[in-house]
Design a protein around this motif. Structure first.
Motif, short mmCIF file in Angstrom:
data_model
loop_
_atom_site.label_atom_id
_atom_site.label_comp_id
_atom_site.label_asym_id
_atom_site.label_seq_id
_atom_site.Cartn_x
_atom_site.Cartn_y
_atom_site.Cartn_z
N TYR A 180 3.25 17.07 37.85
CA TYR A 180 3.90 15.88 38.37
C TYR A 180 4.74 15.26 37.26
O TYR A 180 4.24 14.78 36.40
N VAL A 185 -1.55 17.93 36.36
CA VAL A 185 -2.57 17.39 37.40
C VAL A 185 -3.54 18.13 37.84
O VAL A 185 -3.62 19.65 37.81
N VAL A 188 -3.01 17.92 44.10
CA VAL A 188 -1.79 17.48 44.65
C VAL A 188 -2.15 17.25 46.08
O VAL A 188 -2.87 17.91 46.73
N LEU A 224 1.89 8.95 40.89
CA LEU A 224 0.91 9.70 40.11
C LEU A 224 -0.32 8.64 40.03
O LEU A 224 -0.25 7.42 39.48
N ARG A 306 -5.76 13.58 36.45
CA ARG A 306 -4.62 13.00 37.27
C ARG A 306 -4.45 13.77 38.54
O ARG A 306 -4.85 14.69 38.83
N ALA A 308 -1.63 14.13 41.86
CA ALA A 308 -0.23 13.69 42.35
C ALA A 308 -0.46 13.50 43.97
O ALA A 308 -0.96 14.37 44.51
N HIS A 317 9.27 15.92 42.12
CA HIS A 317 8.58 15.41 41.14
C HIS A 317 7.47 16.77 40.46
O HIS A 317 7.23 17.05 39.28
N LEU A 318 7.21 17.49 41.52
CA LEU A 318 6.35 18.85 41.28
C LEU A 318 7.22 19.83 40.58
O LEU A 318 8.32 20.43 41.15
#
Length: 325
Positions: A180, A185, A188, A224, A306, A308, A317-318
């Motif tokens: 992300y 990450v 998701v 995030l 993390r 996302a 963003h991915l």
């Protein structure tokens, strides 16, 4: 104003929940064994769909099905669906399957949706009702189609492209890379698809779970986030009693989340006492999961991992990791 008050309440609850966090994860041997089985590529996911980039498995980017070619009449090819007269009629455009429809073809579609991580509380019973309509709407969001809840030719075409092989879970293509904004990450969360994707530390997909997220008045916020604290079953039940006078409200486990910059998010990943509501927008902003699924997530994730949170897997963003230097 109501939304602001609700967000403040979530932040207050997150502060209280964190105070109850267990100092370390308590991993049950049987569940750890289950997680190992889930993580095995041959048991859960075909690793051939991943390529290596920067040491992490990067899945191919999402696919827009809106402009894909329409299959020829009766041209079903996926082994889950081929040979079904009911689905052949759907593929040709001769019929659609909506409320009240039933049959073995519809049962095969329900099974595919469940194996792709879409909530279907009633199971694959071969009958089109509210649960099937909701699962189809969530899938249609993922595929970029009109969210009708009806199985039509376009929806079946997308299912043919994406459904895993019989006996497998996951998705055959159109999965995000586990990054992300350039940062790796472990999870998701696709809000409008109502799915949670878990990746292993090497970036390969472990499994996909159905979820339920915030309402329009108390939404789950994209961005995030990181795991701030983990609660075992006793701490989770104690938090439920303290906050809602219900020891089962958070299910079997809870993971408190903060924003990546350290700010409190007022959101958690947790189980549920109402599994029939998975697949919908029903929470105060937290992300609910089936109790057996939150056990897997709790055991797989560590404080600092993390997460996302995106509207759909089409989120820009991915993507692949950013090269530094």
């Amino acid at each position: 104003m109501a939304a602001t008050v609700a967000m403040q309440e979530e932040a207050r609850r997150a502060s209280q929940v964190t105070a109850s966090a267990a100092p370390a994860a308590q991993v049950d041997t049987a569940r750890a064994s289950r997680l190992t089985t889930l993580a095995a590529p041959e048991a859960r996911m075909n690793a051939a769909h991943a390529v290596t980039a920067g040491g992490l498995g990067v899945m191919e980017p999402p696919v827009d099905f809106a402009g894909a070619a329409v299959p020829v009449a009766g041209g079903l090819e996926h082994p889950r669906f081929v040979g079904s007269p009911q689905l052949t009629d759907v593929a040709s455009g001769a019929t659609v399957l909506g409320t009240g429809s039933k049959g073995d073809g519809l049962r095969a579609v329900q099974g595919a949706l469940m194996d792709m991580g879409f909530a279907l509380y009633g199971g694959a019973d071969g009958r089109h009702g509210p649960d099937t309509a909701r699962a189809l709407r969530n899938f249609q969001v993922h595929a970029g189609l009109r969210s009708s809840g009806v199985l039509d030719a376009a929806t079946l075409k997308a299912l043919e492209a994406l459904a895993p092989a019989p006996g497998s879970r996951g998705q055959s293509r159109a999965l995000p890379s586990p990054f992300y904004a350039g940062q790796p990450v472990r999870v998701v969360i696709a809000l409008r698809e109502h799915r949670t994707l878990l990746f292993d530390p090497e970036g390969k997909l472990v499994d996909i779970f159905p979820n339920a997220v915030g309402t329009a008045a108390t939404p789950t916020h994209p961005g995030l986030k990181v795991v701030r604290a983990k609660l075992d079953q006793v701490a989770t039940e104690n938090a439920g009693v303290r906050l809602w006078n219900d020891r089962h409200v958070f299910g079997s486990r809870l993971l408190d989340l903060s924003w990546a910059d350290g700010r409190r998010s007022g959101e958690e990943l947790h189980g549920t006492s109402a599994p029939a509501l998975l697949g919908g927008d029903v929470s105060h902003g937290c992300i609910r999961h089936a109790n057996e699924d939150i056990l897997v997530l709790h055991d797989a994730l560590a404080v600092g991992d993390r997460i996302a949170v995106v509207e759909t897997l089409q989120d820009p963003h991915l993507g692949v990791p950013v090269t530094v230097g």
